[in-house]
Scaffold this motif. Sequence first.
Motif, mmCIF file in Angstrom:
data_model
loop_
_atom_site.group_PDB
_atom_site.id
_atom_site.type_symbol
_atom_site.label_atom_id
_atom_site.label_comp_id
_atom_site.label_asym_id
_atom_site.label_seq_id
_atom_site.Cartn_x
_atom_site.Cartn_y
_atom_site.Cartn_z
ATOM 1 N N UNK A 173 0.828 -1.201 0.000
ATOM 2 C CA UNK A 173 0.000 0.000 0.000
ATOM 3 C C UNK A 173 0.865 1.253 0.000
ATOM 4 N N UNK A 174 1.920 1.249 0.802
ATOM 5 C CA UNK A 174 2.825 2.392 0.838
ATOM 6 C C UNK A 174 3.475 2.614 -0.525
ATOM 7 N N UNK A 175 3.904 1.543 -1.168
ATOM 8 C CA UNK A 175 4.539 1.640 -2.478
ATOM 9 C C UNK A 175 3.561 2.187 -3.516
ATOM 10 N N UNK B 178 -2.828 10.277 2.289
ATOM 11 C CA UNK B 178 -2.976 8.821 2.226
ATOM 12 C C UNK B 178 -1.607 8.145 2.363
ATOM 13 N N UNK B 179 -0.586 8.710 1.719
ATOM 14 C CA UNK B 179 0.762 8.144 1.820
ATOM 15 C C UNK B 179 1.267 8.200 3.260
ATOM 16 N N UNK B 180 1.000 9.294 3.953
ATOM 17 C CA UNK B 180 1.432 9.416 5.347
ATOM 18 C C UNK B 180 0.702 8.389 6.215
ATOM 19 N N UNK B 181 -0.583 8.197 5.943
ATOM 20 C CA UNK B 181 -1.344 7.165 6.655
ATOM 21 C C UNK B 181 -0.819 5.773 6.362
ATOM 22 N N UNK B 182 -0.427 5.520 5.105
ATOM 23 C CA UNK B 182 0.134 4.224 4.750
ATOM 24 C C UNK B 182 1.470 3.985 5.457
#
Length: 134
Positions: free
Chosen positions: A21-23, A52-56
Amino acid sequence: MAVQTASAYRGPAFVRIAVALQTLTLFFQAATAGLLLTSAHGELLHDVGARVMYGASMLYVLAAILAWRPGGASPRPVLYASGFLLLASLQVVLGIAHLPALHVPLGILMFTGSVLVLLGTRPGGAPGRPGTAR
């Protein structure tokens, strides 16, 4: 014994999902960074994607801790996840400060690092490590 096997399996799977998800969110950020230059909607998409990236990244930290403590996995992914969260925090600061000369290369570094971690979290262990399946 079956309970330990099940929890040991779920922990690393959750880590793999979190890293994937982060990728994906980092890749989305790269795409929306290009849209910033060509579209009026690019800024909004990049801003939402950053959240969203920070949450991931936070989910990756949580997954690594859950795999390590109760699952008995190695603490190394916790260090990687914490490093990514630190880099994500730096990315937010650099983006808000409008410093693309630092923001863009750090984004590329984060995406590359995330892909490498994703490849290293495949089932069967890390390649080249003694005692792991190939």
